[in-house]
Design a protein around this motif. Structure first.
Motif, PDB file in Angstrom:
ATOM      1  N   THR A  95     -30.089  74.051  -2.158  1.00 45.19           N
ATOM      2  CA  THR A  95     -29.582  73.128  -3.177  1.00 45.19           C
ATOM      3  C   THR A  95     -30.385  71.844  -3.064  1.00 45.19           C
ATOM      4  OG1 THR A  95     -27.335  74.028  -3.098  1.00 45.19           O
ATOM      5  CG2 THR A  95     -27.611  71.819  -4.015  1.00 45.19           C
TER       6      THR A  95
ATOM      7  N   LEU B 119     -24.099  63.943   4.841  1.00 49.75           N
ATOM      8  CA  LEU B 119     -23.977  65.342   4.454  1.00 49.75           C
ATOM      9  C   LEU B 119     -24.775  66.228   5.405  1.00 49.75           C
ATOM     10  CD1 LEU B 119     -24.397  65.098   0.550  1.00 49.75           C
ATOM     11  CD2 LEU B 119     -22.266  65.354   1.853  1.00 49.75           C
ATOM     12  N   PRO B 120     -24.453  67.522   5.467  1.00 46.45           N
ATOM     13  CA  PRO B 120     -25.213  68.446   6.319  1.00 46.45           C
ATOM     14  C   PRO B 120     -26.545  68.808   5.657  1.00 46.45           C
ATOM     15  CG  PRO B 120     -23.494  69.644   5.158  1.00 46.45           C
ATOM     16  CD  PRO B 120     -23.296  68.183   4.824  1.00 46.45           C
ATOM     17  N   VAL B 121     -27.531  67.954   5.830  1.00 44.30           N
ATOM     18  CA  VAL B 121     -28.808  68.065   5.124  1.00 44.30           C
ATOM     19  C   VAL B 121     -29.828  68.787   6.000  1.00 44.30           C
ATOM     20  CG1 VAL B 121     -30.734  66.708   4.176  1.00 44.30           C
ATOM     21  CG2 VAL B 121     -28.366  66.021   3.733  1.00 44.30           C
ATOM     22  N   ASP B 122     -30.542  69.738   5.403  1.00 41.01           N
ATOM     23  CA  ASP B 122     -31.580  70.477   6.125  1.00 41.01           C
ATOM     24  C   ASP B 122     -32.903  69.735   6.147  1.00 41.01           C
ATOM     25  OD1 ASP B 122     -29.812  72.546   6.589  1.00 41.01           O
ATOM     26  OD2 ASP B 122     -30.450  73.699   4.840  1.00 41.01           O
TER      27      ASP B 122
ATOM     28  N   ASP C 167     -19.413  70.401  -2.390  1.00 45.77           N
ATOM     29  CA  ASP C 167     -19.346  71.283  -1.225  1.00 45.77           C
ATOM     30  C   ASP C 167     -20.607  72.125  -1.056  1.00 45.77           C
ATOM     31  OD1 ASP C 167     -16.764  70.426  -0.609  1.00 45.77           O
ATOM     32  OD2 ASP C 167     -15.852  71.920  -1.931  1.00 45.77           O
ATOM     33  N   HIS C 168     -21.657  71.821  -1.790  1.00 47.45           N
ATOM     34  CA  HIS C 168     -22.894  72.598  -1.660  1.00 47.45           C
ATOM     35  C   HIS C 168     -23.437  72.482  -0.231  1.00 47.45           C
ATOM     36  CE1 HIS C 168     -23.319  73.779  -5.803  1.00 47.45           C
ATOM     37  NE2 HIS C 168     -23.265  72.531  -6.228  1.00 47.45           N
ATOM     38  N   ARG C 169     -24.106  73.533   0.191  1.00 44.90           N
ATOM     39  CA  ARG C 169     -24.743  73.541   1.501  1.00 44.90           C
ATOM     40  C   ARG C 169     -26.220  73.877   1.330  1.00 44.90           C
ATOM     41  NH1 ARG C 169     -21.092  70.969   2.293  1.00 44.90           N
ATOM     42  NH2 ARG C 169     -19.429  71.132   3.853  1.00 44.90           N
ATOM     43  N   ASP C 170     -26.936  74.001   2.442  1.00 43.21           N
ATOM     44  CA  ASP C 170     -28.383  74.236   2.410  1.00 43.21           C
ATOM     45  C   ASP C 170     -29.067  73.152   1.574  1.00 43.21           C
ATOM     46  OD1 ASP C 170     -28.089  76.662   3.892  1.00 43.21           O
ATOM     47  OD2 ASP C 170     -27.503  77.656   2.030  1.00 43.21           O
ATOM     48  N   LEU C 171     -28.754  71.911   1.918  1.00 42.18           N
ATOM     49  CA  LEU C 171     -29.172  70.778   1.095  1.00 42.18           C
ATOM     50  C   LEU C 171     -30.561  70.275   1.473  1.00 42.18           C
ATOM     51  CD1 LEU C 171     -25.880  68.651   1.134  1.00 42.18           C
ATOM     52  CD2 LEU C 171     -26.592  70.357  -0.549  1.00 42.18           C
TER      53      LEU C 171
END
Length: 208
Positions: A3, A81-84, A58-62
């Protein structure tokens, strides 16, 4: 699939990214490109980050991407946020606690002309007209406030400069990226707004 959370620059809207979004979605990725409250005199950088965080939901794989002034917003989002990965495109690169209004003096920036003449230097006339119609006033009321950024987030960070950028020239971005982040920028052709002038190349870079 990732995302991509796409953050526009000063006086702009999420539409700026629409051509890049089409490329990313054609390859199966998700995109989020919110409008920042840049014309709101009561809004500061924390409010800009709030708008992005709310849009990301709530998106992930950011993968968070910040363009120009969006470089001040992107690390605030990445800290929440849980950012990659964090990608800064033709960016202003903030130091912790730095106010956007102080960035130019702090980095020794020397303008090459009037800002308004440098944004769309290599963009097709029809897109310039549409971007101008959609663009908004950039409030400067709170740009003199220190950034709430206290330390760079612990997220892999890339910087992408544009070789033909006359607003934030390559040598300037290389120096600031080295001094502030210890990274060597990647490069693509184009001026300051590559999402409009080189969307396929920019999308390919982001997907790489």
């Amino acid at each position: 699939m990732a995302t991509f959370v796409l953050i526009h620059g000063a006086g702009d809207v999420g539409w700026y990214w629409h051509l890049v979004e089409a490329e990313l979605r054609a390859h199966g990725h998700r995109t989020v490109a919110p409008d920042l409250p840049c014309d709101d005199d009561t809004a500061g950088l924390a409010d800009y980050a709030d708008a992005v965080v709310a849009a990301a939901g709530d998106h992930r794989d950011l993968i968070v991407v910040g363009q120009s002034l969006g470089g001040f917003v992107a690390p605030l989002v990445a800290a929440r946020l849980p950012v990659d990965q964090l990608v800064l495109v033709a960016p202003m690169i903030p130091a912790p606690g730095e106010a956007p209004a102080d960035h130019w003096t702090n980095t020794g920036y020397e303008p090459a002309g009037e800002f308004d003449d440098l944004f769309y230097q290599d963009v097709a006339p029809d897109l310039v007209a549409e971007a101008t119609k959609r663009g908004r006033r950039q409030s400067e009321t709170r740009l003199g406030e220190p950034s709430p950024l206290r330390a760079w987030p612990d997220v892999p960070t890339r910087v992408l400069l544009c070789r033909d950028d006359r607003l934030l020239p390559p040598d300037f971005v290389r120096r600031v990226a080295r001094e502030r982040l210890g990274v060597t920028p990647d490069e693509i052709d184009g001026g300051h707004t590559p999402a409009l002038s080189h969307p396929r190349e920019l999308a390919a870079y982001l997907m790489s």
